[in-house]
Design a protein around this motif. Sequence first.
Motif, mmCIF file in Angstrom:
data_model
loop_
_atom_site.group_PDB
_atom_site.id
_atom_site.type_symbol
_atom_site.label_atom_id
_atom_site.label_comp_id
_atom_site.label_asym_id
_atom_site.label_seq_id
_atom_site.Cartn_x
_atom_site.Cartn_y
_atom_site.Cartn_z
ATOM 1 N N ALA A 199 0.826 -1.207 0.000
ATOM 2 C CA ALA A 199 0.000 0.000 0.000
ATOM 3 C C ALA A 199 0.860 1.257 0.000
ATOM 4 C CB ALA A 199 -0.929 -0.019 1.211
ATOM 5 N N TRP A 200 1.875 1.295 0.839
ATOM 6 C CA TRP A 200 2.746 2.461 0.933
ATOM 7 C C TRP A 200 3.449 2.733 -0.395
ATOM 8 C CZ3 TRP A 200 8.018 3.411 0.540
ATOM 9 C CH2 TRP A 200 8.499 4.579 1.132
ATOM 10 N N SER A 201 3.959 1.674 -1.028
ATOM 11 C CA SER A 201 4.661 1.841 -2.305
ATOM 12 C C SER A 201 3.721 2.321 -3.399
ATOM 13 C CB SER A 201 5.314 0.510 -2.719
ATOM 14 O OG SER A 201 6.283 0.107 -1.779
ATOM 15 N N ALA A 202 2.467 1.836 -3.382
ATOM 16 C CA ALA A 202 1.491 2.285 -4.376
ATOM 17 C C ALA A 202 1.221 3.775 -4.221
ATOM 18 C CB ALA A 202 0.202 1.489 -4.232
ATOM 19 N N ALA A 203 1.093 4.231 -2.967
ATOM 20 C CA ALA A 203 0.857 5.647 -2.727
ATOM 21 C C ALA A 203 2.047 6.492 -3.164
ATOM 22 C CB ALA A 203 0.554 5.878 -1.241
ATOM 23 N N LYS A 204 3.260 6.038 -2.846
ATOM 24 C CA LYS A 204 4.454 6.787 -3.218
ATOM 25 C C LYS A 204 4.603 6.852 -4.736
ATOM 26 C CE LYS A 204 5.966 7.908 0.849
ATOM 27 N NZ LYS A 204 6.045 9.324 1.263
ATOM 28 N N ALA A 205 4.350 5.741 -5.427
ATOM 29 C CA ALA A 205 4.485 5.700 -6.884
ATOM 30 C C ALA A 205 3.515 6.646 -7.566
ATOM 31 C CB ALA A 205 4.277 4.273 -7.391
ATOM 32 N N ALA A 206 2.354 6.841 -6.948
ATOM 33 C CA ALA A 206 1.327 7.712 -7.531
ATOM 34 C C ALA A 206 1.438 9.145 -7.035
ATOM 35 C CB ALA A 206 -0.060 7.156 -7.204
ATOM 36 N N GLY A 207 2.411 9.411 -6.167
ATOM 37 C CA GLY A 207 2.519 10.747 -5.583
ATOM 38 C C GLY A 207 1.334 11.083 -4.701
ATOM 39 N N GLY A 208 0.769 10.053 -4.054
ATOM 40 C CA GLY A 208 -0.455 10.224 -3.287
ATOM 41 C C GLY A 208 -0.259 10.166 -1.793
ATOM 42 N N ARG A 209 -1.336 9.856 -1.097
ATOM 43 C CA ARG A 209 -1.368 9.851 0.359
ATOM 44 C C ARG A 209 -1.355 8.426 0.889
ATOM 45 N NH1 ARG A 209 -6.715 11.447 1.453
ATOM 46 N NH2 ARG A 209 -6.119 11.424 3.664
ATOM 47 N N PHE A 210 -0.656 8.246 2.005
ATOM 48 C CA PHE A 210 -0.673 6.967 2.713
ATOM 49 C C PHE A 210 -1.152 7.226 4.129
ATOM 50 C CE2 PHE A 210 1.481 3.800 5.464
ATOM 51 C CZ PHE A 210 0.871 2.657 4.968
ATOM 52 N N VAL A 211 -2.216 6.545 4.520
ATOM 53 C CA VAL A 211 -2.862 6.743 5.813
ATOM 54 C C VAL A 211 -2.689 5.486 6.655
ATOM 55 C CG1 VAL A 211 -5.098 7.057 6.965
ATOM 56 C CG2 VAL A 211 -4.551 8.380 4.899
ATOM 57 N N LEU A 212 -2.305 5.672 7.895
ATOM 58 C CA LEU A 212 -2.292 4.581 8.865
ATOM 59 C C LEU A 212 -3.505 4.746 9.765
ATOM 60 C CD1 LEU A 212 -0.966 2.169 10.325
ATOM 61 C CD2 LEU A 212 0.309 3.842 11.703
ATOM 62 N N GLY A 215 10.710 1.574 7.583
ATOM 63 C CA GLY A 215 11.027 2.750 6.792
ATOM 64 C C GLY A 215 9.822 3.466 6.234
ATOM 65 N N LEU A 216 8.638 3.176 6.750
ATOM 66 C CA LEU A 216 7.425 3.795 6.240
ATOM 67 C C LEU A 216 7.116 5.092 6.980
ATOM 68 C CD1 LEU A 216 5.087 0.714 5.745
ATOM 69 C CD2 LEU A 216 7.026 1.494 4.390
ATOM 70 N N ASP A 217 6.401 5.978 6.299
ATOM 71 C CA ASP A 217 5.895 7.178 6.941
ATOM 72 C C ASP A 217 4.431 7.326 6.569
ATOM 73 O OD1 ASP A 217 6.275 7.746 4.275
ATOM 74 O OD2 ASP A 217 7.147 9.715 4.588
ATOM 75 N N TRP A 218 3.698 8.138 7.339
ATOM 76 C CA TRP A 218 2.258 8.242 7.145
ATOM 77 C C TRP A 218 1.766 9.580 7.658
ATOM 78 C CZ3 TRP A 218 4.739 4.463 10.000
ATOM 79 C CH2 TRP A 218 4.783 4.675 11.382
#
Length: 286
Positions: free
Chosen positions: A25-38, A64-67
Motif C-alpha cells: 500500500a505504501w509503495s502504491a501511494a508513493k508511486a502515484a505521488g499520493g497519500r498513505f494513511v495509517l 522505513g514507512l511514513d504516514w
Amino acid sequence: MFATRFAPSPTGRLHKGHAFSALTAWSAAKAAGGRFVLRIEDIDATRCRPEYETAILEDLTWLGLDWETPVRRQSDHLDDYAAVIENLRGRGLLYRCFRTRKAILDSLGDAPHGAMEAARPGPHDPEEEAELLQRGLPFAWRLSLERARQALGEATWNGLSFIEEGQGPDGETGRIAVRPDAAGDVVLARKDAGVAYHLAVTHDDALQGIDHVVRGQDLFEATHVQRLIQTLMGWPAPAYRHHRLLTGPDGRRYAKRDRSVTLAELRAGGTTAEALRNELGFSSVG
C-alpha cells in the motif's frame, strides 16, 4: 489524488504478511505521488491492547514507512459510527437480532441453501422482540437485505459493481458485479460493541478520502457488502487492489493465530529492515 491506507488491528504483533501488505500500500501511494494513511482499527475491546498499537508504530517505522498524522484510532470515534447506525435504523434498514449464531444454524436443520438463510434470520415478531428487550438480552443490529433492496430500487441493486485493479483469489479483475446478498443480513453493530468491522471501515475510508483500497485477497469477498453500505450511505466508491497473501515455508499464509514469526522477533534475530524489504520484493523505500 491517489490515497490508500494500512489499517491493522492491535491484537498482536505484526508479522511478514503485515509487512508485505503495508509495503504494498505504501509503495502504491508513493508511486502515484499520493497519500498513505495509517489507521488503527481497535473496535474489538476484548482483544485490542495499547501495547500492540505501540508495537505497530515501532515496526512500521523500522520498515522505513511514513504516514499522515494524526493517526485515526477507531475507538476514539464510536459516536461517529453510532450516528451511522442511527441513520440506517431510522430509515428502517436495520433490525434487532437476539439469535446467536449457533441458534440460527441449529434452527436450519436440513433446510436448502442453509448457509445463505443462516445469514438472513429476519426480524423477530414484535411481541417477542419487546419481551427480549425487557429481559435485557444482548442483540445485534443486522442490515436487512430485503429492505435495502427496496430502498435502492432494482436498477441500482442490480447495477452495483466495483473496480478491481489487482486480482481476487480466483483471478477476478476489472469491473466486478457486486453480489449484495453474499454475506446475508450482515451484523453492523452489537449491543456490547458499538460498531462492526464492515460499517467502521467503510465510514472511515469515506471520511479519510481513501480512493484506493489496497489489501489482501482474504478481504476480497468483504468488498461486496462494503459496496452495498457505501451505496446506502451515499459514500464514494474507491477502487480496490487486492494483493496475494504471503505464505510461509509450509505453504500456509501468515496469521497471528498461528503464532507466525513477528517482525520484532526477526529484528531481535538480526534481520535488517533492508533485508526484509528485499525479501518481500521492495528493494528500496523513500
